[in-house]
Design an enzyme around this catalytic site. Structure first.
Site, PDB file in Angstrom:
ATOM      1  N   ASP A 125     -14.648  -7.996   9.123  1.00  0.00           N
ATOM      2  CA  ASP A 125     -15.488  -7.240   8.197  1.00  0.00           C
ATOM      3  C   ASP A 125     -15.593  -5.754   8.564  1.00  0.00           C
ATOM      4  O   ASP A 125     -16.400  -5.034   8.011  1.00  0.00           O
ATOM      5  CB  ASP A 125     -16.882  -7.868   8.104  1.00  0.00           C
ATOM      6  CG  ASP A 125     -17.521  -7.973   9.480  1.00  0.00           C
ATOM      7  OD1 ASP A 125     -16.893  -7.526  10.461  1.00  0.00           O
ATOM      8  OD2 ASP A 125     -18.628  -8.514   9.574  1.00  0.00           O
ATOM      9  N   SER A 130     -13.019  -6.330   1.119  1.00  0.00           N
ATOM     10  CA  SER A 130     -14.164  -7.233   1.071  1.00  0.00           C
ATOM     11  C   SER A 130     -13.694  -8.610   1.515  1.00  0.00           C
ATOM     12  O   SER A 130     -12.976  -9.299   0.792  1.00  0.00           O
ATOM     13  CB  SER A 130     -14.738  -7.301  -0.352  1.00  0.00           C
ATOM     14  OG  SER A 130     -15.565  -8.445  -0.455  1.00  0.00           O
ATOM     15  N   ASN A 146     -27.218 -15.638  -2.741  1.00  0.00           N
ATOM     16  CA  ASN A 146     -27.661 -14.827  -1.595  1.00  0.00           C
ATOM     17  C   ASN A 146     -26.548 -13.895  -1.099  1.00  0.00           C
ATOM     18  O   ASN A 146     -26.675 -13.303  -0.030  1.00  0.00           O
ATOM     19  CB  ASN A 146     -28.154 -15.724  -0.452  1.00  0.00           C
ATOM     20  CG  ASN A 146     -27.087 -16.678   0.053  1.00  0.00           C
ATOM     21  OD1 ASN A 146     -25.927 -16.588  -0.316  1.00  0.00           O
ATOM     22  ND2 ASN A 146     -27.499 -17.610   0.903  1.00  0.00           N
ATOM     23  N   CYS A 178     -23.866 -22.156  -7.692  1.00  0.00           N
ATOM     24  CA  CYS A 178     -25.252 -22.431  -7.279  1.00  0.00           C
ATOM     25  C   CYS A 178     -26.045 -23.187  -8.336  1.00  0.00           C
ATOM     26  O   CYS A 178     -27.136 -23.699  -8.039  1.00  0.00           O
ATOM     27  CB  CYS A 178     -25.985 -21.124  -6.975  1.00  0.00           C
ATOM     28  SG  CYS A 178     -25.353 -20.260  -5.550  1.00  0.00           S
ATOM     29  N   CYS A 181     -30.274 -23.302  -8.939  1.00  0.00           N
ATOM     30  CA  CYS A 181     -31.030 -23.051  -7.693  1.00  0.00           C
ATOM     31  C   CYS A 181     -31.339 -21.551  -7.543  1.00  0.00           C
ATOM     32  O   CYS A 181     -30.498 -20.704  -7.838  1.00  0.00           O
ATOM     33  CB  CYS A 181     -30.207 -23.530  -6.505  1.00  0.00           C
ATOM     34  SG  CYS A 181     -30.967 -23.181  -4.920  1.00  0.00           S
ATOM     35  N   CYS A 184     -32.967 -19.067  -2.405  1.00  0.00           N
ATOM     36  CA  CYS A 184     -32.808 -17.896  -1.529  1.00  0.00           C
ATOM     37  C   CYS A 184     -33.558 -16.698  -2.105  1.00  0.00           C
ATOM     38  O   CYS A 184     -34.205 -15.939  -1.368  1.00  0.00           O
ATOM     39  CB  CYS A 184     -31.337 -17.572  -1.318  1.00  0.00           C
ATOM     40  SG  CYS A 184     -30.395 -17.387  -2.835  1.00  0.00           S
ATOM     41  N   CYS A 204     -33.140  -5.233   2.820  1.00  0.00           N
ATOM     42  CA  CYS A 204     -32.767  -6.439   3.568  1.00  0.00           C
ATOM     43  C   CYS A 204     -33.078  -6.264   5.061  1.00  0.00           C
ATOM     44  O   CYS A 204     -32.712  -5.253   5.667  1.00  0.00           O
ATOM     45  CB  CYS A 204     -31.281  -6.732   3.350  1.00  0.00           C
ATOM     46  SG  CYS A 204     -30.705  -8.133   4.310  1.00  0.00           S
ATOM     47  N   CYS A 231     -31.562 -11.497   9.960  1.00  0.00           N
ATOM     48  CA  CYS A 231     -32.497 -12.420   9.310  1.00  0.00           C
ATOM     49  C   CYS A 231     -31.673 -13.582   8.757  1.00  0.00           C
ATOM     50  O   CYS A 231     -30.583 -13.370   8.218  1.00  0.00           O
ATOM     51  CB  CYS A 231     -33.206 -11.674   8.180  1.00  0.00           C
ATOM     52  SG  CYS A 231     -34.049 -12.719   6.976  1.00  0.00           S
ATOM     53  N   LYS A 289     -28.835  -0.693  19.271  1.00  0.00           N
ATOM     54  CA  LYS A 289     -29.175   0.306  20.294  1.00  0.00           C
ATOM     55  C   LYS A 289     -30.602   0.043  20.815  1.00  0.00           C
ATOM     56  O   LYS A 289     -31.439  -0.513  20.101  1.00  0.00           O
ATOM     57  CB  LYS A 289     -29.085   1.741  19.764  1.00  0.00           C
ATOM     58  CG  LYS A 289     -27.757   2.049  19.083  1.00  0.00           C
ATOM     59  CD  LYS A 289     -26.928   2.919  20.002  1.00  0.00           C
ATOM     60  CE  LYS A 289     -25.661   3.468  19.495  1.00  0.00           C
ATOM     61  NZ  LYS A 289     -24.840   2.917  18.559  1.00  0.00           N
TER      62      LYS A 289
HETATM   63 FE1  SF4 Z   1     -27.114 -20.636  -4.155  1.00  0.00          FE
HETATM   64 FE2  SF4 Z   1     -29.444 -21.898  -3.871  1.00  0.00          FE
HETATM   65 FE3  SF4 Z   1     -27.945 -21.385  -1.747  1.00  0.00          FE
HETATM   66 FE4  SF4 Z   1     -29.180 -19.404  -3.021  1.00  0.00          FE
HETATM   67  S1  SF4 Z   1     -30.178 -21.082  -1.928  1.00  0.00           S
HETATM   68  S2  SF4 Z   1     -27.080 -19.408  -2.296  1.00  0.00           S
HETATM   69  S3  SF4 Z   1     -29.054 -20.085  -5.113  1.00  0.00           S
HETATM   70  S4  SF4 Z   1     -27.413 -22.723  -3.441  1.00  0.00           S
HETATM   71 FE1  SF4 Z   2     -31.607 -12.724   3.124  1.00  0.00          FE
HETATM   72 FE2  SF4 Z   2     -33.414 -11.963   4.892  1.00  0.00          FE
HETATM   73 FE3  SF4 Z   2     -31.889 -10.121   3.706  1.00  0.00          FE
HETATM   74 FE4  SF4 Z   2     -33.746 -11.387   2.325  1.00  0.00          FE
HETATM   75  S1  SF4 Z   2     -34.104 -10.029   4.031  1.00  0.00           S
HETATM   76  S2  SF4 Z   2     -31.644 -11.012   1.686  1.00  0.00           S
HETATM   77  S3  SF4 Z   2     -33.742 -13.419   3.236  1.00  0.00           S
HETATM   78  S4  SF4 Z   2     -31.173 -11.730   5.091  1.00  0.00           S
END
Ligand code: SF4
Ligand code: SF4
Length: 369
Positions: A125, A130, A146, A178, A181, A184, A204, A231, A289
């Protein structure tokens, strides 16, 4: 495929070296919207260059997408201390080093199996491509809301790709998605996932605790809990990650030292630069750092609000850098016991930096306590 498997990669897929037009447009739009504004190196020119594999390897015909699962188990945590949290990918050694070793071996064998005429160029990365767009088109997984690539082995994956002049058969693209759902999106404490698959990097916690080298915006601090490097919330809640198995490179990613997983915050707040380097030797955590880490620790302590941390925070308010002093003031304002107020008030008389003074004022006037 067999060769990649024999080298221990958990995921492998193949795609053509055609340009990634859709992903280019999507990322350029995100750059235009300022959602990646904290990453100064993430420019449109970089996206353009990375979107066409032939810009990187002139005679490119295929791309091999490779992945490792970094899922691992947590070592026993010390319960006598006040601890922070580090994202799972950073518990062990830096995965770039792990990839480098394995990819170089893989390429050497690939050349032996094909011919010395085989050209390759590889990235993790760190390059302009990408890795997720490549993985998606190579059938390694699908884009979750997410923004992670969700694979049959979950989303705890690190990815790399090899561009080559070999003409390889393409893997089928995953048909999974997904569905309805939104777990996230609902679970993200800072509302950084502003739409399905759209991340506002500036909100984030991963960005705020790692790439961001300046102050953490005040309105986000109280939402960060005790995360001090990265996170995992939007992956923890993901149903795709419910069934987990250890990956082939488990030993490289596993960690027995709980101080590299959920460190004692007070000792981190007091740590010297030298000891920080030693404690996190070979770890991705070094990217934060020492001052960035102490800033994150202050935010975590401000959220934990344990009165026993007033003393070390007061000490940090006197001794540490401007960045750390400002966040130590915020943390003391969150705890706001009598002794925290006393420390803030006495520092106010001596502090010379205007930003730290402003933080002290705000802490003294906050409605906590
Ligand atoms: Fe997809 Fe649900 Fe996973 Fe989010 S939590 S990435 S919406 S399957
Ligand atoms: Fe995911 Fe945490 Fe970033 Fe929110 S803050 S998008 S939960 S890594």
């Amino acid at each position: 495929q067999d060769l990649a498997n024999s080298h221990g990669f958990d995921m492998v897929g193949f795609t053509s070296a055609d340009p990634f037009e859709n992903s280019k447009d999507f990322i350029v739009q995100r750059v235009d919207e300022g959602l990646l504004s904290g990453l100064s190196w993430f420019t449109k020119e970089r996206v353009e260059r990375g979107s066409n594999p032939k810009n990187i390897l002139k005679d490119a015909k295929s791309i091999i997408s490779l992945g490792f699962s970094y899922y691992t188990t947590k070592p026993k945590q010390n319960t006598d201390t006040i601890n922070g949290k580090i994202a799972m990918y950073a518990w062990g050694d830096d995965y770039h080093r792990i990839f480098e070793r394995k990819i170089k071996d893989f390429i050497a064998d690939l050349k032996q199996l094909t011919s010395e005429e085989t050209n390759t160029y590889w990235y993790t990365d760190t390059g302009p491509m990408s890795d997720r767009a490549v993985a998606q088109r190579a059938g390694v997984g699908w884009f979750g809301k997410n923004t992670n690539i969700l694979t049959d082995k979950g989303s705890w994956v690190v990815l790399a790709q090899i561009i080559t002049n070999l003409d390889l058969e393409e893997s089928p693209v995953s048909k999974k998605h997904c569905g309805t759902c939104t777990m996230c999106i609902d679970a993200c404490p800072t509302n950084a996932i502003i739409g399905p698959g759209i991340l506002d990097n500036n909100k984030c916690i991963s960005y705020l605790t790692i790439e961001n080298k300046g102050p953490i915006p005040m309105e986000l601090r109280s939402k960060m809990g005790n995360w001090i490097f990265g996170c995992d919330i939007c992956q923890d809640v993901c149903p795709v990650n419910r069934k987990q198995a250890l990956g082939n490179a488990y030993n490289d990613f596993s960690q027995k030292d709980s101080e590299r997983v959920s460190p004692d915050l007070i000792s981190l707040l007091k740590i010297s630069e030298d000891s920080f380097r030693k404690r996190f030797a070979k770890s991705p955590v070094l990217r934060a750092k020492v001052d960035g880490m102490k800033r994150n620790v202050c935010v975590a302590l401000g959220n934990i609000k344990n009165p026993s941390t007033v003393e070390p925070l007061s000490e940090a308010l006197i001794k540490e850098s401007v960045l750390v002093r400002g966040h130590a003031a915020w943390a003391l304002g969150q705890i706001k016991t009598d002794s925290a107020i006393k420390s803030l008030a006495s520092r106010k008389k001596l502090e010379k930096d205007p930003w730290v003074l402003e933080e002290i004022e705000l802490a003294l006037n906050s409605e906590n306590g």
